[in-house]
Design an enzyme around this catalytic site. Structure first.
Site, PDB file in Angstrom:
ATOM      1  N   CYS A   1      -8.067  45.582  85.571  1.00  0.00           N
ATOM      2  CA  CYS A   1      -7.915  47.017  85.333  1.00  0.00           C
ATOM      3  C   CYS A   1      -6.477  47.417  85.694  1.00  0.00           C
ATOM      4  O   CYS A   1      -5.792  46.694  86.418  1.00  0.00           O
ATOM      5  CB  CYS A   1      -8.903  47.760  86.212  1.00  0.00           C
ATOM      6  SG  CYS A   1      -8.602  49.515  86.382  1.00  0.00           S
TER       7      CYS A   1
ATOM      8  N   THR B   1      -5.527  49.493  87.803  1.00  0.00           N
ATOM      9  CA  THR B   1      -5.417  49.567  89.264  1.00  0.00           C
ATOM     10  C   THR B   1      -5.048  48.199  89.842  1.00  0.00           C
ATOM     11  O   THR B   1      -4.271  48.102  90.794  1.00  0.00           O
ATOM     12  CB  THR B   1      -6.758  50.042  89.867  1.00  0.00           C
ATOM     13  OG1 THR B   1      -7.131  51.252  89.219  1.00  0.00           O
ATOM     14  CG2 THR B   1      -6.642  50.285  91.364  1.00  0.00           C
TER      15      THR B   1
ATOM     16  N   HIS C   1      -1.449  47.616  89.600  1.00  0.00           N
ATOM     17  CA  HIS C   1      -0.730  48.297  90.693  1.00  0.00           C
ATOM     18  C   HIS C   1      -0.810  47.473  91.978  1.00  0.00           C
ATOM     19  O   HIS C   1       0.165  47.371  92.722  1.00  0.00           O
ATOM     20  CB  HIS C   1      -1.306  49.686  90.952  1.00  0.00           C
ATOM     21  CG  HIS C   1      -1.019  50.676  89.867  1.00  0.00           C
ATOM     22  ND1 HIS C   1       0.259  50.998  89.477  1.00  0.00           N
ATOM     23  CD2 HIS C   1      -1.839  51.401  89.081  1.00  0.00           C
ATOM     24  CE1 HIS C   1       0.202  51.887  88.496  1.00  0.00           C
ATOM     25  NE2 HIS C   1      -1.050  52.145  88.231  1.00  0.00           N
TER      26      HIS C   1
ATOM     27  N   HIS D   1     -12.548  45.197  90.434  1.00  0.00           N
ATOM     28  CA  HIS D   1     -13.738  46.057  90.528  1.00  0.00           C
ATOM     29  C   HIS D   1     -14.493  46.182  89.210  1.00  0.00           C
ATOM     30  O   HIS D   1     -15.387  46.994  89.085  1.00  0.00           O
ATOM     31  CB  HIS D   1     -13.351  47.441  91.073  1.00  0.00           C
ATOM     32  CG  HIS D   1     -12.273  48.087  90.277  1.00  0.00           C
ATOM     33  ND1 HIS D   1     -10.940  47.947  90.577  1.00  0.00           N
ATOM     34  CD2 HIS D   1     -12.323  48.830  89.166  1.00  0.00           C
ATOM     35  CE1 HIS D   1     -10.216  48.602  89.683  1.00  0.00           C
ATOM     36  NE2 HIS D   1     -11.028  49.136  88.821  1.00  0.00           N
TER      37      HIS D   1
ATOM     38  N   CYS E   1     -21.887  64.530 101.543  1.00  0.00           N
ATOM     39  CA  CYS E   1     -20.885  65.603 101.496  1.00  0.00           C
ATOM     40  C   CYS E   1     -21.297  66.669 100.470  1.00  0.00           C
ATOM     41  O   CYS E   1     -22.248  66.487  99.704  1.00  0.00           O
ATOM     42  CB  CYS E   1     -19.506  65.026 101.163  1.00  0.00           C
ATOM     43  SG  CYS E   1     -19.328  64.485  99.458  1.00  0.00           S
TER      44      CYS E   1
ATOM     45  N   GLU F   1       1.647  55.933  70.924  1.00  0.00           N
ATOM     46  CA  GLU F   1       1.840  54.782  71.813  1.00  0.00           C
ATOM     47  C   GLU F   1       3.328  54.439  71.834  1.00  0.00           C
ATOM     48  O   GLU F   1       4.036  54.635  70.860  1.00  0.00           O
ATOM     49  CB  GLU F   1       0.980  53.603  71.319  1.00  0.00           C
ATOM     50  CG  GLU F   1       1.213  52.253  71.988  1.00  0.00           C
ATOM     51  CD  GLU F   1       1.030  52.246  73.516  1.00  0.00           C
ATOM     52  OE1 GLU F   1       0.220  53.019  74.051  1.00  0.00           O
ATOM     53  OE2 GLU F   1       1.745  51.461  74.164  1.00  0.00           O
TER      54      GLU F   1
ATOM     55  N   LEU G   1      -6.866  62.035  81.954  1.00  0.00           N
ATOM     56  CA  LEU G   1      -7.270  60.887  82.778  1.00  0.00           C
ATOM     57  C   LEU G   1      -6.067  60.152  83.365  1.00  0.00           C
ATOM     58  O   LEU G   1      -6.110  59.659  84.488  1.00  0.00           O
ATOM     59  CB  LEU G   1      -8.109  59.908  81.934  1.00  0.00           C
ATOM     60  CG  LEU G   1      -8.503  58.616  82.660  1.00  0.00           C
ATOM     61  CD1 LEU G   1      -9.703  58.864  83.571  1.00  0.00           C
ATOM     62  CD2 LEU G   1      -8.811  57.485  81.698  1.00  0.00           C
TER      63      LEU G   1
HETATM   64 ZN    ZN Z   1     -19.950  62.233  99.396  1.00  0.00          ZN
END
Ligand code: ZN
Length: 362
Positions: A44, A46, A49, A69, A104, A203, A279
């Site tokens: 990915c 990420t 990076h 991931h 949360c 692109e 995104l």
């Molecule tokens: Zn949460």
């Protein structure tokens, strides 16, 4: 102790100096977790990076960490005191790798994807560039046996694409996709599948342009999909090019690139009342909007910011799209046997030869 091959970020250095492919102990699943034997895993943005040791990601990484991931695999075993009526050993699964708290405000109001206490496997804890990965049972997603591993390996990324499209209108609309990397390519396929009227793809890389053109040719989409090479062009020139084909303007823009000029282009070409789904993450955290008054306020547009995948609405939606015939076989265009080829795969991904670099582990 049994060992497995894994890819680890071992220090703050960039490139092959900071990443090791090596044998480590197979993790033990804890209570509430399952151990998954990885069938396929993919790279990915990420992970790029992390590999390049970009400062934006380094501060979140728990080094040494197994990264990765995106994966699919089979349930190998369960942690202690962990039973499920829903999952059994051998089940073919993928997983949401954002582990949320469940307590949360956001979690409790049905928006776990923006949980304040999100832990990401492959960043904060060990991920799936390995033969085995442990994942909380509540994060697993069961897959149909006929879903090919090279596709199932990147459902996490497909989820980003589906989530980007979820809030906006596509069917019968003029859609602009800003950036043809893996997620842009998925957004293009989904937009076509959902019967967009015209699709414009911008692109900047030669590789991205040629992959987009190949898709248009292979799927016989000339006259419906327009590829715009934005290299060495300013937004006025690109705007003119789009306007000539689409004088009514763009209804829906999907911003995947994170480039300041692309974000401004998206805002500029939107027709009044249009929608933009954002995104892409810019290299720097601040960007300039060149005409906020005219392009944002006076046009009465709607902006959506997209992070992660809705749990688990997005997952079900993408599996439904695949089952309904969404074509994705052109996305995993570089497939390798085993994680031993990780550096080659990363190199293909960084240089845009791979839309998705997938490693088959069995
Ligand atoms: Zn949460």
């Amino acid at each position: 102790m049994e060992k497995m091959i894994a890819v680890l970020k071992v220090n703050n250095e960039a490139g092959e100096k900071g990443t090791e492919i090596k044998e480590v102990e197979i993790p033990k699943p804890r209570e509430g977790e399952a151990l998954i034997k990885v069938k396929a895993t993919s790279i990915c943005g990420t992970d790029r990076h992390i590999f390049k040791a970009d400062p934006s990601i380094l501060k979140s990484l728990k080094i040494p960490v197994i990264y990765g991931h995106e994966f699919c695999g089979n349930i190998f075993s369960f942690g202690p005191n962990t039973k499920s009526n829903f999952f059994k050993e051998g089940d073919y699964v993928s997983a949401e790798m954002h582990v949320v708290c469940g307590y949360c405000y956001q979690c409790r109001t049905g928006r776990g994807h923006i949980c304040e206490n999100t832990k990401i496997l492959g960043i904060h804890e060990d991920g799936c560039f390995a033969e085995y990965v442990r994942v909380p049972l509540s994060n697993l997603v069961k897959l149909k046996e006929n879903l090919k591993p090279e596709i199932a390996s990147f459902l996490d990324a497909l989820g980003n694409a589906v989530h980007t499209i979820q809030p906006v209108k596509i069917s019968g609309k003029n859609v602009l996709i800003l950036g043809y990397g893996p997620i842009g390519a998925m957004c293009a396929s989904i937009s076509e599948f959902l019967k967009a009227k015209k699709i414009f793809i911008t692109e900047i890389t030669d590789e991205g342009i040629s992959m987009a053109k190949k898709w248009v040719k292979d799927e016989d989409l000339e006259g419906k999909v327009y590829i715009i090479d934005v290299k060495n062009k300013n937004n006025d020139e690109i705007y003119k090019q789009i306007y000539e084909i689409c004088p009514e303007g763009i209804d829906t823009a999907l911003e995947i690139s994170g480039a300041e000029s692309a974000i401004n282009l998206g805002l500029k070409v939107l027709r009044r009342g249009g929608e933009i789904s954002l995104l892409g993450i810019p290299a720097k955290s601040n960007i300039n909007i060149s005409d906020y008054t005219n392009d944002v306020i006076f046009k009465g547009i709607t902006l959506y910011s997209i992070i992660g995948r809705r749990m688990f609405e997005t997952w079900f939606q993408m599996l439904d799209l695949i089952e309904s015939g969404l074509k994705l076989s052109h996305i995993p265009n570089k497939i390798y046997k085993g994680l031993e080829n990780f550096f080659e795969g990363m190199d293909d991904f960084i240089s845009h030869r791979a839309l998705k670099a997938v490693f088959l582990l069995e």
